[in-house]
Scaffold this motif. Structure first.
Motif, PDB file in Angstrom:
ATOM      1  N   LEU A 528      33.308  -4.200  23.010  1.00 55.95           N
ATOM      2  CA  LEU A 528      32.121  -3.383  23.259  1.00 55.95           C
ATOM      3  C   LEU A 528      32.506  -1.911  23.185  1.00 55.95           C
ATOM      4  CD1 LEU A 528      30.188  -4.849  26.343  1.00 55.95           C
ATOM      5  CD2 LEU A 528      29.195  -4.326  24.119  1.00 55.95           C
ATOM      6  N   VAL A 529      31.709  -1.109  22.481  1.00 50.26           N
ATOM      7  CA  VAL A 529      31.929   0.329  22.416  1.00 50.26           C
ATOM      8  C   VAL A 529      30.899   1.001  23.322  1.00 50.26           C
ATOM      9  CG1 VAL A 529      32.021   2.350  20.898  1.00 50.26           C
ATOM     10  CG2 VAL A 529      32.788   0.127  20.064  1.00 50.26           C
ATOM     11  N   PHE A 530      31.306   2.063  24.007  1.00 51.56           N
ATOM     12  CA  PHE A 530      30.408   2.770  24.926  1.00 51.56           C
ATOM     13  C   PHE A 530      30.503   4.265  24.669  1.00 51.56           C
ATOM     14  CE2 PHE A 530      29.562   4.461  29.366  1.00 51.56           C
ATOM     15  CZ  PHE A 530      28.200   4.196  29.326  1.00 51.56           C
ATOM     16  N   PHE A 531      29.344   4.892  24.386  1.00 52.65           N
ATOM     17  CA  PHE A 531      29.294   6.330  24.131  1.00 52.65           C
ATOM     18  C   PHE A 531      28.604   7.083  25.265  1.00 52.65           C
ATOM     19  CE2 PHE A 531      29.322   4.303  19.887  1.00 52.65           C
ATOM     20  CZ  PHE A 531      30.481   4.859  19.377  1.00 52.65           C
ATOM     21  N   GLY A 532      28.373   6.404  26.378  1.00 53.09           N
ATOM     22  CA  GLY A 532      27.659   7.004  27.499  1.00 53.09           C
ATOM     23  C   GLY A 532      28.572   7.757  28.448  1.00 53.09           C
ATOM     24  N   ASP A 533      28.128   7.894  29.690  1.00 52.82           N
ATOM     25  CA  ASP A 533      28.822   8.675  30.712  1.00 52.82           C
ATOM     26  C   ASP A 533      29.944   7.836  31.333  1.00 52.82           C
ATOM     27  OD1 ASP A 533      29.605  10.081  33.006  1.00 52.82           O
ATOM     28  OD2 ASP A 533      27.587  10.867  33.352  1.00 52.82           O
ATOM     29  N   LEU A 534      31.191   8.128  30.938  1.00 55.03           N
ATOM     30  CA  LEU A 534      32.323   7.348  31.436  1.00 55.03           C
ATOM     31  C   LEU A 534      32.594   7.598  32.918  1.00 55.03           C
ATOM     32  CD1 LEU A 534      34.981   7.423  28.559  1.00 55.03           C
ATOM     33  CD2 LEU A 534      33.536   5.529  29.289  1.00 55.03           C
ATOM     34  N   GLU A 535      32.358   8.816  33.385  1.00 57.44           N
ATOM     35  CA  GLU A 535      32.567   9.113  34.805  1.00 57.44           C
ATOM     36  C   GLU A 535      31.618   8.281  35.667  1.00 57.44           C
ATOM     37  OE1 GLU A 535      32.523  13.180  35.992  1.00 57.44           O
ATOM     38  OE2 GLU A 535      33.923  13.809  34.427  1.00 57.44           O
ATOM     39  N   ARG A 536      30.379   8.203  35.214  1.00 55.27           N
ATOM     40  CA  ARG A 536      29.389   7.422  35.954  1.00 55.27           C
ATOM     41  C   ARG A 536      29.754   5.936  35.949  1.00 55.27           C
ATOM     42  NH1 ARG A 536      22.982   7.048  34.326  1.00 55.27           N
ATOM     43  NH2 ARG A 536      22.321   5.745  36.058  1.00 55.27           N
ATOM     44  N   LEU A 537      30.222   5.433  34.797  1.00 53.95           N
ATOM     45  CA  LEU A 537      30.639   4.032  34.714  1.00 53.95           C
ATOM     46  C   LEU A 537      31.808   3.767  35.653  1.00 53.95           C
ATOM     47  CD1 LEU A 537      30.670   1.182  33.490  1.00 53.95           C
ATOM     48  CD2 LEU A 537      32.021   2.103  31.580  1.00 53.95           C
ATOM     49  N   GLY A 538      32.789   4.692  35.670  1.00 55.63           N
ATOM     50  CA  GLY A 538      33.938   4.522  36.558  1.00 55.63           C
ATOM     51  C   GLY A 538      33.530   4.499  38.023  1.00 55.63           C
ATOM     52  N   ALA A 539      32.618   5.393  38.410  1.00 54.99           N
ATOM     53  CA  ALA A 539      32.127   5.434  39.793  1.00 54.99           C
ATOM     54  C   ALA A 539      31.413   4.133  40.150  1.00 54.99           C
ATOM     55  CB  ALA A 539      31.204   6.627  39.986  1.00 54.99           C
ATOM     56  N   PHE A 540      30.660   3.600  39.176  1.00 51.56           N
ATOM     57  CA  PHE A 540      29.946   2.339  39.397  1.00 51.56           C
ATOM     58  C   PHE A 540      30.936   1.190  39.661  1.00 51.56           C
ATOM     59  CE2 PHE A 540      28.364  -1.652  37.593  1.00 51.56           C
ATOM     60  CZ  PHE A 540      27.176  -1.826  38.292  1.00 51.56           C
ATOM     61  N   LEU A 541      31.989   1.118  38.841  1.00 52.65           N
ATOM     62  CA  LEU A 541      32.988   0.055  39.006  1.00 52.65           C
ATOM     63  C   LEU A 541      33.693   0.179  40.362  1.00 52.65           C
ATOM     64  CD1 LEU A 541      34.584   0.030  35.436  1.00 52.65           C
ATOM     65  CD2 LEU A 541      33.212  -1.797  36.457  1.00 52.65           C
ATOM     66  N   ASN A 542      34.061   1.399  40.728  1.00 52.56           N
ATOM     67  CA  ASN A 542      34.756   1.607  42.005  1.00 52.56           C
ATOM     68  C   ASN A 542      33.870   1.252  43.197  1.00 52.56           C
ATOM     69  OD1 ASN A 542      37.118   2.448  40.770  1.00 52.56           O
ATOM     70  ND2 ASN A 542      36.552   4.623  40.823  1.00 52.56           N
ATOM     71  N   ILE A 547      37.662   0.690  45.284  1.00 47.28           N
ATOM     72  CA  ILE A 547      38.372   1.866  44.775  1.00 47.28           C
ATOM     73  C   ILE A 547      39.571   1.420  43.934  1.00 47.28           C
ATOM     74  CG2 ILE A 547      39.657   3.940  45.427  1.00 47.28           C
ATOM     75  CD1 ILE A 547      36.694   4.081  46.048  1.00 47.28           C
ATOM     76  N   GLY A 548      39.736   2.057  42.782  1.00 44.97           N
ATOM     77  CA  GLY A 548      40.843   1.719  41.892  1.00 44.97           C
ATOM     78  C   GLY A 548      40.460   0.760  40.785  1.00 44.97           C
ATOM     79  N   SER A 549      39.209   0.254  40.805  1.00 44.49           N
ATOM     80  CA  SER A 549      38.792  -0.718  39.780  1.00 44.49           C
ATOM     81  C   SER A 549      38.781  -0.091  38.385  1.00 44.49           C
ATOM     82  CB  SER A 549      37.407  -1.265  40.112  1.00 44.49           C
ATOM     83  OG  SER A 549      37.438  -1.988  41.322  1.00 44.49           O
ATOM     84  N   PRO A 561      32.933  -8.832  36.245  1.00 43.53           N
ATOM     85  CA  PRO A 561      31.730  -9.322  35.570  1.00 43.53           C
ATOM     86  C   PRO A 561      30.593  -8.300  35.627  1.00 43.53           C
ATOM     87  CG  PRO A 561      32.014 -10.432  37.680  1.00 43.53           C
ATOM     88  CD  PRO A 561      33.188  -9.535  37.517  1.00 43.53           C
ATOM     89  N   LEU A 562      30.016  -7.989  34.460  1.00 47.66           N
ATOM     90  CA  LEU A 562      28.868  -7.086  34.368  1.00 47.66           C
ATOM     91  C   LEU A 562      27.833  -7.698  33.420  1.00 47.66           C
ATOM     92  CD1 LEU A 562      30.511  -3.553  33.846  1.00 47.66           C
ATOM     93  CD2 LEU A 562      29.652  -4.516  35.976  1.00 47.66           C
ATOM     94  N   SER A 563      26.580  -7.453  33.723  1.00 47.44           N
ATOM     95  CA  SER A 563      25.514  -7.760  32.773  1.00 47.44           C
ATOM     96  C   SER A 563      25.283  -6.515  31.922  1.00 47.44           C
ATOM     97  CB  SER A 563      24.236  -8.146  33.515  1.00 47.44           C
ATOM     98  OG  SER A 563      24.433  -9.357  34.224  1.00 47.44           O
ATOM     99  N   MET A 583      27.409  -0.814  23.918  1.00 39.38           N
ATOM    100  CA  MET A 583      26.814  -0.964  25.243  1.00 39.38           C
ATOM    101  C   MET A 583      25.908   0.221  25.547  1.00 39.38           C
ATOM    102  SD  MET A 583      28.676  -1.728  28.903  1.00 39.38           S
ATOM    103  CE  MET A 583      29.596  -0.190  29.061  1.00 39.38           C
ATOM    104  N   GLN A 584      24.697  -0.083  25.990  1.00 44.19           N
ATOM    105  CA  GLN A 584      23.734   0.956  26.347  1.00 44.19           C
ATOM    106  C   GLN A 584      23.515   1.050  27.853  1.00 44.19           C
ATOM    107  OE1 GLN A 584      22.235   3.076  24.077  1.00 44.19           O
ATOM    108  NE2 GLN A 584      23.674   2.139  22.645  1.00 44.19           N
ATOM    109  N   ASN A 585      23.464  -0.106  28.525  1.00 46.40           N
ATOM    110  CA  ASN A 585      23.201  -0.156  29.968  1.00 46.40           C
ATOM    111  C   ASN A 585      24.051  -1.261  30.588  1.00 46.40           C
ATOM    112  OD1 ASN A 585      20.481   0.190  28.331  1.00 46.40           O
ATOM    113  ND2 ASN A 585      20.331   1.519  30.113  1.00 46.40           N
TER     114      ASN A 585
END
Length: 587
Positions: A528-542, A547-549, A561-563, A583-585
């Motif tokens: 999957l390729v993602f051109f969106g906000d990587l900082e926001r994605l990282g915060a979401f995973l953490n 923390i550290g994910s 696991p993500l939808s 990936m868009q969302n």
């Protein structure tokens, strides 16, 4: 937070698939574009220029052609008056070029955004009279210029209006009465008495229809020879004026792109070259987000005449010089926009603006020409209706951008006492006002606002919930039939639950995009390729997995696991084409 919806429109998808040699998935997407009849699908997939509508179906087209040809025969000095955006510039080019081929004495005037404002004004009319103009032909404006056209009439000038905007009206006894300007002919598909089958065309297409009608009437060989070049500008206008890519708009853009690739116009060729756009890779995206902004930048920060001069360049050398200037100007506009967005964010924090349903943001130092762009970006980020106000030459000026649930023009009408001038529609508006009324306006808009918390949640409309494995090379190639994508015909969205994100790799010069290895519920490994906000994605995973994910994922030890909502495309690199999942969302 977002709300995801899977479209559930009904049709006999297997029948459509068989008849049009497409997959049931593509058939479902077509239904999601509100197509219900097989004739509509045929036109959508395989429509040709012959399927576009006759220019003579436009009300007053016969009168417009008659009066223009009469003026040319009499040797009148004709002046085309356009607007300072891409649609106005392109429609001006189309009419001016067409009249030149007729042998007319013709020139062009485009209003200055700051000094003249939008469309016709008394200054332009008086200037035309002083310079011996006998006929004015408007494009992309004029429908709301009754007083100015009355002035032109009183000065002995003839006026033809070609426009595509809403016709002004008054209400009497609950009925709308249109107020057409007193021109010799008013060509506008929005007229209630116009039988043109598709109202959603832009000013550039209306201008093209005028030249097509004159061509049919006269058989002029010069006009016949420039039809392909004029189609380029009608396509560019359509995309940049954010018209829906439906019906004949879709055909005009599809065919226009083919002609731009062939390079009939030196100016457009040069603009593509300085922006490193290979002709064979040209898409509607490039028109709307690369070429269009360069042309628009002149009307925002300088004068739109420079853009028109680029399009009218005769030599490659002149075109390249002008194209580089426009590109540099657009870079300046981008920098100003970034600074403006940063200031808007600071203002929102300082004034606790997230507590307001309607954001009214006063940035006096921001250039008024980019207020609308900034408002759009802030609206995208916060999903609230937004007004960006700036300090103009004569008080405060501003632009608004809205969300689907908020009718901006109606809301402004409720508080019109705070404006010296305003206008717009459901999703966008412009205004002028006095500085002391900014805070009362903010209070009143928010007091009247009936939006709920649910309205501020962005909605994602998914075409098909489908495993990534179903999106193979055949489907990716088939989806190209649905191009060009844009307003009214977005790129199809698919979705799959419970993809296991195993590893990630940041890409790009600034590491602002990423590639992820995911495992599907079926056990397949996909990218999957993602051109969106990587900082926001990282915060979401953490937040979701601890923390550290984020660090764990990029170290290749992920098990998250993500939808995902994704798009399917084709990526060609070093001569090899393969399926690309974007990936868009996520949630």
């Amino acid at each position: 937070m977002e709300k995801w919806y899977v479209a559930a429109k009904k049709a006999d998808f297997d029948k459509w698939a068989k008849e049009f040699h497409i997959s049931p998935v593509t058939a479902r997407i077509l239904r999601n574009r509100d197509l219900t009849e097989e004739s509509q699908i045929q036109k959508f997939l395989y429509g040709k220029l012959e399927d576009c509508y006759s220019p003579w179906l436009l009300k007053d087209m016969d009168r417009a052609v008659e009066e223009i040809l009469k003026a040319v025969k009499e040797g009148l000095h004709i002046r085309v008056i356009g607007d300072y955006d891409v649609d106005g510039i392109c429609s001006s080019y189309i009419l001016t070029k067409g009249f030149q081929m007729l042998g007319a004495q013709v020139d062009t005037a485009i209003p200055h955004r700051i000094h003249d404002g939008y469309g016709l004004n008394e200054h332009l009319i008086e200037e035309a009279k002083r310079e011996g103009v006998g006929m004015i032909v408007t494009c992309d404006n004029g429908i709301a210029a009754a007083p100015q056209i009355e002035l032109a009439n009183s000065l002995g000038m003839r006026v033809i209006v070609t426009d595509h905007h809403e016709v002004p009206y008054i209400e009497e006894n609950g009925e709308r009465k249109e107020q057409l300007p007193p021109a010799l002919a008013v060509v506008d598909p929005k007229r209630s008495d116009c039988s043109y089958p598709f109202q959603g065309i832009c000013g550039g297409v209306v201008a093209l229809k005028v030249i097509q009608a004159i061509t049919e009437k006269t058989g002029n060989p010069g006009l016949i020879n420039i039809q392909d070049e004029l189609l380029e500008f009608a396509a560019l206008s359509t995309v940049c004026d954010v018209m829906e890519l439906k019906d004949e708009n879709r055909i005009l853009v599809k065919e226009g792109l083919k002609r731009i690739q062939k390079g009939y116009n030196e100016g457009l060729k040069a603009l593509m070259e300085v922006n490193d756009i290979a002709p064979d890779r040209l898409s509607a995206y490039h028109l709307g987000f690369v070429l269009g902004p360069c042309l628009n930048a002149t009307g925002r920060l300088d004068t739109a005449k420079r853009a028109l001069e680029l399009l009218q360049s005769f030599t490659r050398a002149d075109a390249m010089t002008a194209a580089r200037e426009l590109k540099d100007l657009n870079e300046s506009r981008k920098n100003l926009t970034v600074q403006g967005i940063q200031r808007a964010d600071e203002y929102i924090l300082e004034h606790h603006m997230t507590e307001d349903k309607v954001m009214v943001i006063y940035l006096p130092e921001v250039h008024e020409s980019i207020a609308g762009i900034i408002a759009g970006k802030v609206r995208e980020k916060y999903h609230h209706p937004v007004f960006i106000l700036t300090k103009g030459e004569d008080g405060v000026k501003g632009s608004g951008r809205s969300i689907e649930a908020y009718h901006m023009y109606d809301a402004m009408t409720q508080v019109k006492q705070f404006f010296t001038k305003y206008g717009g529609h459901k999703l966008a508006a412009g205004l002028s006002m006095r500085e002391e009324n900014i805070e009362p306006l903010r209070i009143a808009l928010n007091k009247n606002c009936t939006l709920t918390e649910d309205d501020f949640i962005p909605r994602v409309h998914i075409d098909v919930a489908m495993p990534m494995g179903y999106a193979d090379e055949a489907l990716a190639g088939e989806l190209a039939l649905l191009e060009p994508f844009g307003t009214g015909n977005p790129k199809p969205l698919f979705a799959q639950k419970n993809l296991i994100f195993q590893a990630g790799f940041k890409m790009g010069a600034n590491k602002t995009c990423a590639r992820f290895r995911v495992k599907t519920p079926e056990g397949a490994i996909q990218t999957l390729v993602f051109f969106g906000d990587l900082e926001r994605l990282g915060a979401f995973l953490n937040e979701k997995y601890g923390i550290g994910s984020e660090e764990t994922l990029y170290a290749g030890r992920g098990n998250f696991p993500l939808s995902v909502v994704y798009q399917v495309g084709q990526n060609t690199y070093k001569g090899r084409t393969e399926v690309q999942y974007i990936m868009q969302n996520y949630c």
